[in-house]
Design a protein around this motif. Structure first.
Motif, short mmCIF file in Angstrom:
data_model
loop_
_atom_site.label_atom_id
_atom_site.label_comp_id
_atom_site.label_asym_id
_atom_site.label_seq_id
_atom_site.Cartn_x
_atom_site.Cartn_y
_atom_site.Cartn_z
N LYS A 92 0.84 -1.21 0.00
CA LYS A 92 0.00 0.00 0.00
C LYS A 92 0.87 1.25 0.00
O LYS A 92 0.69 2.14 -0.82
CB LYS A 92 -0.91 0.03 1.23
CG LYS A 92 -2.02 -0.95 1.24
CD LYS A 92 -2.93 -0.64 2.42
CE LYS A 92 -3.27 -1.90 3.15
NZ LYS A 92 -4.08 -1.66 4.35
N LYS A 93 1.78 1.30 0.98
CA LYS A 93 2.69 2.44 1.10
C LYS A 93 3.82 2.08 2.05
O LYS A 93 3.75 1.08 2.76
CB LYS A 93 1.97 3.70 1.58
CG LYS A 93 1.45 3.64 2.99
CD LYS A 93 0.76 4.95 3.36
CE LYS A 93 0.08 4.84 4.71
NZ LYS A 93 -0.58 6.07 5.09
N VAL A 108 6.58 -1.10 6.07
CA VAL A 108 6.05 -1.43 4.76
C VAL A 108 4.63 -1.94 4.97
O VAL A 108 4.43 -3.03 5.48
CB VAL A 108 6.92 -2.50 4.06
CG1 VAL A 108 6.35 -2.84 2.69
CG2 VAL A 108 8.37 -2.04 3.95
N LYS A 109 3.66 -1.12 4.61
CA LYS A 109 2.25 -1.47 4.81
C LYS A 109 1.79 -2.30 3.61
O LYS A 109 1.87 -1.84 2.48
CB LYS A 109 1.41 -0.22 4.96
CG LYS A 109 1.86 0.64 6.13
CD LYS A 109 0.73 1.33 6.77
CE LYS A 109 1.23 2.10 7.96
NZ LYS A 109 0.59 1.75 9.17
N VAL A 110 1.32 -3.51 3.91
CA VAL A 110 0.94 -4.44 2.85
C VAL A 110 -0.58 -4.64 2.82
O VAL A 110 -1.27 -4.36 3.80
CB VAL A 110 1.66 -5.80 3.01
CG1 VAL A 110 3.15 -5.64 2.83
CG2 VAL A 110 1.36 -6.43 4.35
N TRP A 114 0.65 -9.19 7.96
CA TRP A 114 1.33 -8.26 8.84
C TRP A 114 2.24 -7.34 8.04
O TRP A 114 2.86 -7.74 7.06
CB TRP A 114 2.18 -9.00 9.87
CG TRP A 114 1.36 -9.75 10.87
CD1 TRP A 114 0.02 -9.61 11.13
CD2 TRP A 114 1.83 -10.75 11.76
NE1 TRP A 114 -0.35 -10.46 12.13
CE2 TRP A 114 0.74 -11.18 12.53
CE3 TRP A 114 3.07 -11.33 11.98
CZ2 TRP A 114 0.85 -12.15 13.51
CZ3 TRP A 114 3.17 -12.30 12.96
CH2 TRP A 114 2.08 -12.70 13.71
N ASN A 115 2.35 -6.10 8.54
CA ASN A 115 3.27 -5.14 7.93
C ASN A 115 4.70 -5.51 8.31
O ASN A 115 4.94 -6.15 9.32
CB ASN A 115 2.95 -3.73 8.42
CG ASN A 115 1.57 -3.28 8.01
OD1 ASN A 115 1.06 -3.68 6.97
ND2 ASN A 115 0.95 -2.46 8.83
N MET A 116 5.65 -5.07 7.48
CA MET A 116 7.07 -5.30 7.76
C MET A 116 7.63 -4.07 8.47
O MET A 116 7.47 -2.96 7.97
CB MET A 116 7.84 -5.52 6.46
CG MET A 116 7.48 -6.72 5.69
SD MET A 116 8.49 -6.76 4.20
CE MET A 116 7.90 -8.23 3.44
N ARG A 117 8.27 -4.28 9.61
CA ARG A 117 8.90 -3.19 10.36
C ARG A 117 10.41 -3.32 10.17
O ARG A 117 10.99 -4.31 10.59
CB ARG A 117 8.54 -3.25 11.83
CG ARG A 117 7.09 -2.94 12.11
CD ARG A 117 6.72 -3.10 13.57
NE ARG A 117 7.64 -2.48 14.49
CZ ARG A 117 7.50 -1.25 14.99
NH1 ARG A 117 6.48 -0.53 14.66
NH2 ARG A 117 8.38 -0.77 15.83
#
Length: 154
Positions: A92-93, A108-110, A114-117
């Motif tokens: 997403k962003k 990293v918003k997917v 889960w998002n990647m931090r």
């Protein structure tokens, strides 16, 4: 401790867990376990907490930027416990933030999962490489004002 490996069109960043916090928690858990001898249910929970704290000493992370994918992996010793690979269309962003006083963070918003931090990877050019990846695939980027301040400092 972290380092960078470059292979053709991919960049592999490595990092390990912060061990100072874990070393403080292990004796604290042991003391609580000794105090909780009279409560049998607490013994099991505290032993589980000690085991988790001990295993976290052996955590290590890998973040890989390939030509058209981002991959995040977590290992305990040599065993892979988590892996996620995303393509640019699934992102997403990417949000660049400040994690602490001098530490940068990228999220990293997917679309799914889960998002990647991304934090505490060295060398710090992981953020520059991630930003280049985002520009190449026209992924939305958001930088907080705190992050911009960190970029200005040497």
């Amino acid at each position: 401790m972290a380092y960078l490996l470059k292979k053709g069109d991919s960049t592999l960043f490595k990092a390990t867990a912060q061990k100072t916090i874990i070393f403080i928690l292990l004796p604290l858990n042991a003391l609580l376990c000794i105090q909780a001898v009279q409560y049998k249910a607490l013994d099991f929970l505290l032993l589980f907490a000690i085991l988790c704290s001990f295993l976290s000493l052996f955590l290590r992370y890998e973040f890989q930027i390939d030509k058209d994918t981002l991959t995040y992996r977590t290992y305990i010793l040599r065993f892979k416990v988590y892996a996620k690979t995303v393509k640019p269309r699934d992102i997403k962003k990417i949000v660049f933030k400040r994690l602490s006083w001098k530490t940068k963070l990228a999220v990293v918003k997917v679309e799914n999962g889960w998002n990647m931090r991304i934090a505490l990877f060295n060398p710090p050019n992981v953020f520059k490489e991630l930003e280049t990846f985002a520009h190449e695939y026209e992924i939305d980027i958001k930088k907080t004002s705190d992050y911009k301040i960190l970029n200005k400092t040497p």
